[in-house]
Design a protein around this motif. Sequence first.
Motif, PDB file in Angstrom:
ATOM      1  N   TYR A  66     -33.098 -18.465  89.126  1.00 32.45           N
ATOM      2  CA  TYR A  66     -32.514 -19.118  87.989  1.00 32.45           C
ATOM      3  C   TYR A  66     -31.073 -19.654  88.680  1.00 32.45           C
ATOM      4  O   TYR A  66     -30.216 -18.928  89.500  1.00 32.45           O
ATOM      5  CB  TYR A  66     -32.008 -17.991  86.934  1.00 32.45           C
ATOM      6  CG  TYR A  66     -33.339 -17.522  86.314  1.00 32.45           C
ATOM      7  CD1 TYR A  66     -34.177 -18.597  85.527  1.00 32.45           C
ATOM      8  CD2 TYR A  66     -34.144 -16.372  86.574  1.00 32.45           C
ATOM      9  CE1 TYR A  66     -35.309 -17.990  84.977  1.00 32.45           C
ATOM     10  CE2 TYR A  66     -35.255 -16.083  86.174  1.00 32.45           C
ATOM     11  CZ  TYR A  66     -35.954 -16.897  85.203  1.00 32.45           C
ATOM     12  OH  TYR A  66     -37.069 -16.867  84.754  1.00 32.45           O
TER      13      TYR A  66
ATOM     14  N   ASP B  59     -38.814 -19.679  81.263  1.00 33.35           N
ATOM     15  CA  ASP B  59     -37.933 -20.518  81.057  1.00 33.35           C
ATOM     16  C   ASP B  59     -36.447 -20.727  81.192  1.00 33.35           C
ATOM     17  O   ASP B  59     -35.974 -19.565  80.597  1.00 33.35           O
ATOM     18  CB  ASP B  59     -38.222 -21.539  79.805  1.00 33.35           C
ATOM     19  CG  ASP B  59     -37.657 -22.679  79.385  1.00 33.35           C
ATOM     20  OD1 ASP B  59     -37.913 -23.891  79.974  1.00 33.35           O
ATOM     21  OD2 ASP B  59     -36.437 -22.672  78.980  1.00 33.35           O
ATOM     22  N   GLU B  60     -35.840 -21.375  82.004  1.00 32.20           N
ATOM     23  CA  GLU B  60     -34.440 -21.068  82.182  1.00 32.20           C
ATOM     24  C   GLU B  60     -33.683 -21.079  80.851  1.00 32.20           C
ATOM     25  O   GLU B  60     -32.580 -20.194  80.670  1.00 32.20           O
ATOM     26  CB  GLU B  60     -33.828 -22.183  83.126  1.00 32.20           C
ATOM     27  CG  GLU B  60     -32.532 -21.876  83.689  1.00 32.20           C
ATOM     28  CD  GLU B  60     -31.862 -22.796  84.715  1.00 32.20           C
ATOM     29  OE1 GLU B  60     -30.855 -22.529  85.084  1.00 32.20           O
ATOM     30  OE2 GLU B  60     -32.606 -23.467  85.128  1.00 32.20           O
TER      31      GLU B  60
ATOM     32  N   ARG C 267     -39.482 -18.629  71.057  1.00 31.13           N
ATOM     33  CA  ARG C 267     -40.105 -20.222  70.996  1.00 31.13           C
ATOM     34  C   ARG C 267     -40.744 -20.547  69.748  1.00 31.13           C
ATOM     35  O   ARG C 267     -40.606 -21.731  69.379  1.00 31.13           O
ATOM     36  CB  ARG C 267     -41.205 -20.359  72.197  1.00 31.13           C
ATOM     37  CG  ARG C 267     -40.949 -20.115  73.738  1.00 31.13           C
ATOM     38  CD  ARG C 267     -41.543 -20.541  74.323  1.00 31.13           C
ATOM     39  NE  ARG C 267     -41.432 -19.943  75.938  1.00 31.13           N
ATOM     40  CZ  ARG C 267     -41.861 -18.625  76.323  1.00 31.13           C
ATOM     41  NH1 ARG C 267     -42.718 -17.927  75.783  1.00 31.13           N
ATOM     42  NH2 ARG C 267     -41.598 -18.314  77.669  1.00 31.13           N
TER      43      ARG C 267
END
Length: 435
Positions: free
Chosen positions: A14, A44-45, A429
């Motif tokens: 990251y 996901d970053e 999400r």
Amino acid sequence: MPQRQHSPYSKSVYKEPAPVHDPENPFESMMERFNLAAELLNLDEGIYNFLKMPAKQVIVSIPIQMDSGEIKVFEGYRVIHDDTLGPSKGGVRYAPDVTLDEVKALAAWMTWKCSILGLPFGGAKGAVKCDPSKLTPTELEKITRRYTASLISIFGPERDIPAPDMNTNEQIMAWIMDTYSMHVEHTETAVVTGKPVILGGSLGRIEATGRGVMISALSAMKKMNISPESAKVVVQGFGNVGSVSAKLLAEQGCKIVGISDISGGYYNPNGIDLEKVREHLKVHHVLSGFPEADSVTNAELLELPCDVLVPAAKEDQITAKNADKLNCKLIVEGANGPTTADADPILNERCIMVVPDILANAGGVTVSYFEWVQDRQGYFWPLDRVNMRLERFMRNAFDTVYETASRYNQPLRIGAYIQAIDKVARTVRLRGIYA
């Protein structure tokens, strides 16, 4: 289950990871485990950045008039780490040395606990920087009520639900409930858990954390082919969690060979009679002078020969300085954060299984969830139903974490973080980011 040493934090993929400078800082220690799990998940970053920091941090001043007439100002905290899965949930501790970083770590651990156990809660934690042993009951009540009033827009049965923690109890929860109820102008029992039963508390809540430790220990012992009847157990800390864990493990056939409290450790390789310990505590209030065990230091207690070690005292007890000296096969973390991040690789290399705090001591928040449900329904369960449901929740959570850890070829701690983070990330999400 395979054990494997962690990859170093410096290899994080990251771009802007939370810095880890002090492995014995609770928040940084939590973040090191979080980072490794996030990497293994290929998180996901953007989601990583969303989950790594608390959603809300509140610091309040608590001025009260002491019994002497003097006005003193105390500092209070409430950190909401995440509320993706539901209203945030977490205890309130009173301690003179509490820090914001400590509260942030505890709030994050609550997020992961609730996720692992499948509870519809996010994580939070609160604290007041004070020494309850130096305060009168009236002063404690004033601090509690002013702290609650300062957070009236934060607390709520659908927003953020406090509970007992270090140096707080059901009386303090009753004061929080009453203060909140006075402000909203109706009795709201579901705003807090860990209350007296007469005020809507749940049967089994006081013993819940220790019972969860016992269930976790038995689940791990079964995987390791350790028979409870042949197991020797050392319990560090003889407060609510430690004493209940010891009692329930003894009832399952385990031999308790070591115990400790603030006065030091006590060891008897032939087993300690817990009934005699309770009789001693009724008279002396501390273990000091207990005649049927040899006195050892708290540091020495952790290194005693045993099958199962239950650290149930406080943070940062097992570190890189003593992890290679432990003489146990299994660690079941009754306290929050008893093992520092720099100790993990040593324990993994030595094939000592660790049932992490975010799984092992989640019995308390699970029965707090039961209490919240009962308050909202206005229908209360008998003790056997509470305990039966707690055992089902804890065993299912252990099995799920064990399977996840095996699938990723990681120790249980990282398996627990993977399981917890993945669930919260998938929920984020699906909900999306409101803008």
